[in-house]
Design a protein around this motif. Structure first.
Motif, PDB file in Angstrom:
ATOM      1  N   ARG A  54       0.711  -1.704   0.044  1.00 13.46           N
ATOM      2  CA  ARG A  54       0.380   0.092   0.056  1.00 13.46           C
ATOM      3  C   ARG A  54       1.088   1.734  -0.036  1.00 13.46           C
ATOM      4  O   ARG A  54       1.548   1.784   0.736  1.00 13.46           O
ATOM      5  CB  ARG A  54      -0.688   0.015   0.774  1.00 13.46           C
ATOM      6  N   VAL A  55       0.668   2.473  -1.027  1.00 15.64           N
ATOM      7  CA  VAL A  55       1.812   3.115  -1.108  1.00 15.64           C
ATOM      8  C   VAL A  55       1.618   3.805   0.397  1.00 15.64           C
ATOM      9  O   VAL A  55       0.328   4.154   0.954  1.00 15.64           O
ATOM     10  CB  VAL A  55       0.819   4.041  -2.210  1.00 15.64           C
ATOM     11  N   ASP A  56       2.329   4.527   0.587  1.00 14.67           N
ATOM     12  CA  ASP A  56       2.750   5.252   2.044  1.00 14.67           C
ATOM     13  C   ASP A  56       2.239   4.166   2.963  1.00 14.67           C
ATOM     14  O   ASP A  56       2.752   5.802   4.363  1.00 14.67           O
ATOM     15  CB  ASP A  56       1.667   6.793   1.850  1.00 14.67           C
ATOM     16  N   ARG A  57       2.368   3.094   3.018  1.00  9.13           N
ATOM     17  CA  ARG A  57       2.486   2.534   4.021  1.00  9.13           C
ATOM     18  C   ARG A  57       3.679   2.586   4.658  1.00  9.13           C
ATOM     19  O   ARG A  57       4.574   1.778   4.216  1.00  9.13           O
ATOM     20  CB  ARG A  57       1.659   0.740   4.579  1.00  9.13           C
ATOM     21  N   THR A  58       4.535   2.011   5.990  1.00  4.03           N
ATOM     22  CA  THR A  58       5.920   1.733   5.969  1.00  4.03           C
ATOM     23  C   THR A  58       5.493   0.741   7.091  1.00  4.03           C
ATOM     24  O   THR A  58       4.699  -0.363   7.514  1.00  4.03           O
ATOM     25  CB  THR A  58       5.843   2.377   7.628  1.00  4.03           C
ATOM     26  N   TYR A  59       6.046  -0.672   6.706  1.00  6.83           N
ATOM     27  CA  TYR A  59       6.660  -1.914   6.476  1.00  6.83           C
ATOM     28  C   TYR A  59       8.079  -2.517   7.162  1.00  6.83           C
ATOM     29  O   TYR A  59       9.302  -1.625   7.003  1.00  6.83           O
ATOM     30  CB  TYR A  59       6.597  -2.648   5.509  1.00  6.83           C
ATOM     31  N   PRO A  60       7.987  -2.970   8.415  1.00  5.39           N
ATOM     32  CA  PRO A  60       9.127  -3.400   9.476  1.00  5.39           C
ATOM     33  C   PRO A  60      10.255  -4.141   8.711  1.00  5.39           C
ATOM     34  O   PRO A  60       9.192  -5.090   7.809  1.00  5.39           O
ATOM     35  CB  PRO A  60       8.547  -4.289  10.508  1.00  5.39           C
ATOM     36  N   VAL A  61      10.947  -3.972   8.441  1.00  7.04           N
ATOM     37  CA  VAL A  61      12.498  -4.878   7.708  1.00  7.04           C
ATOM     38  C   VAL A  61      13.249  -6.156   8.016  1.00  7.04           C
ATOM     39  O   VAL A  61      13.449  -6.031  10.047  1.00  7.04           O
ATOM     40  CB  VAL A  61      13.109  -3.765   6.753  1.00  7.04           C
ATOM     41  N   ALA A  62      12.982  -7.191   7.731  1.00  6.11           N
ATOM     42  CA  ALA A  62      14.084  -8.088   8.108  1.00  6.11           C
ATOM     43  C   ALA A  62      14.887  -8.508   7.427  1.00  6.11           C
ATOM     44  O   ALA A  62      15.976  -9.459   8.383  1.00  6.11           O
ATOM     45  CB  ALA A  62      13.458  -9.460   8.316  1.00  6.11           C
ATOM     46  N   GLY A  63      15.421  -8.226   6.428  1.00  4.51           N
ATOM     47  CA  GLY A  63      16.217  -8.301   5.104  1.00  4.51           C
ATOM     48  C   GLY A  63      16.304  -7.970   3.508  1.00  4.51           C
ATOM     49  O   GLY A  63      15.372  -8.359   3.721  1.00  4.51           O
ATOM     50  N   LEU A  64      17.783  -8.192   2.926  1.00  3.16           N
ATOM     51  CA  LEU A  64      17.726  -8.304   2.246  1.00  3.16           C
ATOM     52  C   LEU A  64      17.765  -9.664   1.134  1.00  3.16           C
ATOM     53  O   LEU A  64      18.103 -10.778   2.044  1.00  3.16           O
ATOM     54  CB  LEU A  64      19.023  -7.354   1.278  1.00  3.16           C
ATOM     55  N   ASN A  65      17.495  -9.466  -0.161  1.00  2.00           N
ATOM     56  CA  ASN A  65      17.931 -11.179   0.127  1.00  2.00           C
ATOM     57  C   ASN A  65      19.132 -11.494  -0.468  1.00  2.00           C
ATOM     58  O   ASN A  65      19.735 -12.536  -0.344  1.00  2.00           O
ATOM     59  CB  ASN A  65      17.137 -10.953  -1.881  1.00  2.00           C
ATOM     60  N   LYS A  66      20.383 -10.284  -0.719  1.00  2.00           N
ATOM     61  CA  LYS A  66      21.397 -10.424  -0.603  1.00  2.00           C
ATOM     62  C   LYS A  66      22.168  -9.400   0.132  1.00  2.00           C
ATOM     63  O   LYS A  66      21.542  -8.177  -0.138  1.00  2.00           O
ATOM     64  CB  LYS A  66      22.112 -11.058  -2.296  1.00  2.00           C
ATOM     65  N   PRO A  67      23.487  -9.273   0.251  1.00  2.00           N
ATOM     66  CA  PRO A  67      24.205  -7.963   0.687  1.00  2.00           C
ATOM     67  C   PRO A  67      23.560  -7.050  -0.565  1.00  2.00           C
ATOM     68  O   PRO A  67      23.690  -7.026  -1.976  1.00  2.00           O
ATOM     69  CB  PRO A  67      25.041  -8.047   0.187  1.00  2.00           C
ATOM     70  N   ASP A  68      23.310  -5.806  -0.569  1.00  2.00           N
ATOM     71  CA  ASP A  68      22.637  -4.490  -1.188  1.00  2.00           C
ATOM     72  C   ASP A  68      21.635  -5.594  -2.403  1.00  2.00           C
ATOM     73  O   ASP A  68      21.931  -4.457  -3.678  1.00  2.00           O
ATOM     74  CB  ASP A  68      23.788  -3.759  -1.810  1.00  2.00           C
ATOM     75  N   GLY A  69      20.650  -5.948  -1.911  1.00  2.00           N
ATOM     76  CA  GLY A  69      19.861  -7.215  -3.107  1.00  2.00           C
ATOM     77  C   GLY A  69      18.907  -5.944  -3.220  1.00  2.00           C
ATOM     78  O   GLY A  69      18.595  -4.904  -2.831  1.00  2.00           O
ATOM     79  N   GLU A  70      17.985  -6.546  -4.313  1.00  2.00           N
ATOM     80  CA  GLU A  70      17.165  -5.542  -5.403  1.00  2.00           C
ATOM     81  C   GLU A  70      15.841  -6.230  -4.405  1.00  2.00           C
ATOM     82  O   GLU A  70      14.614  -5.821  -4.476  1.00  2.00           O
ATOM     83  CB  GLU A  70      17.364  -6.086  -6.546  1.00  2.00           C
ATOM     84  N   TYR A  71      15.433  -6.963  -3.485  1.00  2.00           N
ATOM     85  CA  TYR A  71      14.488  -7.410  -2.832  1.00  2.00           C
ATOM     86  C   TYR A  71      14.671  -7.319  -1.498  1.00  2.00           C
ATOM     87  O   TYR A  71      16.005  -7.693  -1.011  1.00  2.00           O
ATOM     88  CB  TYR A  71      14.110  -9.101  -2.879  1.00  2.00           C
ATOM     89  N   VAL A  72      14.253  -6.795  -0.598  1.00  2.00           N
ATOM     90  CA  VAL A  72      13.622  -6.124   0.587  1.00  2.00           C
ATOM     91  C   VAL A  72      12.759  -7.513   1.575  1.00  2.00           C
ATOM     92  O   VAL A  72      11.558  -7.643   0.277  1.00  2.00           O
ATOM     93  CB  VAL A  72      13.296  -5.066   0.732  1.00  2.00           C
ATOM     94  N   GLN A  73      12.805  -8.033   2.459  1.00  2.00           N
ATOM     95  CA  GLN A  73      12.082  -8.494   2.489  1.00  2.00           C
ATOM     96  C   GLN A  73      11.360  -7.976   4.237  1.00  2.00           C
ATOM     97  O   GLN A  73      12.209  -7.154   5.054  1.00  2.00           O
ATOM     98  CB  GLN A  73      12.772  -9.882   3.353  1.00  2.00           C
ATOM     99  N   ILE A  74       9.926  -7.718   4.248  1.00  2.00           N
ATOM    100  CA  ILE A  74       9.521  -7.418   5.050  1.00  2.00           C
ATOM    101  C   ILE A  74       8.433  -8.225   6.028  1.00  2.00           C
ATOM    102  O   ILE A  74       7.841  -9.289   5.321  1.00  2.00           O
ATOM    103  CB  ILE A  74       8.387  -6.007   4.510  1.00  2.00           C
ATOM    104  N   THR A  75       7.331  -7.554   6.869  1.00  2.04           N
ATOM    105  CA  THR A  75       6.620  -8.049   7.323  1.00  2.04           C
ATOM    106  C   THR A  75       5.203  -7.755   7.620  1.00  2.04           C
ATOM    107  O   THR A  75       5.118  -6.691   7.401  1.00  2.04           O
ATOM    108  CB  THR A  75       7.128  -7.937   9.462  1.00  2.04           C
ATOM    109  N   ILE A  76       4.014  -7.866   7.041  1.00  2.00           N
ATOM    110  CA  ILE A  76       3.154  -7.325   6.490  1.00  2.00           C
ATOM    111  C   ILE A  76       1.534  -8.533   7.601  1.00  2.00           C
ATOM    112  O   ILE A  76       1.189  -9.230   6.821  1.00  2.00           O
ATOM    113  CB  ILE A  76       2.274  -7.647   5.087  1.00  2.00           C
TER     114      ILE A  76
END
Length: 102
Positions: A54-76
């Motif tokens: 959802r645009v403008d929503r803030t999600y907690p981050v758990a990590g990236l798929n690799k250092p400086d990765g293109e995917y971020v793991q979030i909690t919804i």
């Protein structure tokens, strides 16, 4: 015994969504700047519940798929399989230097 170990491994992968041995734990926030799929698997695109950012929503981050990765793991919160992957270019990632999630 072997089947039990395989089942545990599969269960862990599903529960935590991490598919890469290069997973980079990270703490911070991800603010969605555009709508995009929040997938269970960044390799297959599996998206149970068809969850979208959802645009403008803030999600907690758990990590990236690799250092400086293109995917971020979030909690919804409330989603089936709350740990999801989002494309990093769908938002702004803010991290806390030196801080790792529990």
């Amino acid at each position: 015994m072997r089947n039990a170990m395989i089942a545990i491994g599969v269960g862990f992968s599903i529960a935590y969504g991490s598919e890469s041995g290069a997973f980079e734990p990270l703490a911070g926030e991800f603010v969605a700047t555009r709508s995009g799929a929040a997938v269970q698997s960044n390799r297959t695109g599996a998206n149970p519940g068809r969850i979208k950012l959802r645009v403008d929503r803030t999600y907690p981050v758990a990590g990236l798929n690799k250092p400086d990765g293109e995917y971020v793991q979030i909690t919804i919160a409330g989603a089936e399989l709350e740990r999801r992957w989002a494309e990093r270019n769908c938002g702004r990632l803010s991290t806390e230097p030196g801080h790792r999630p529990p």
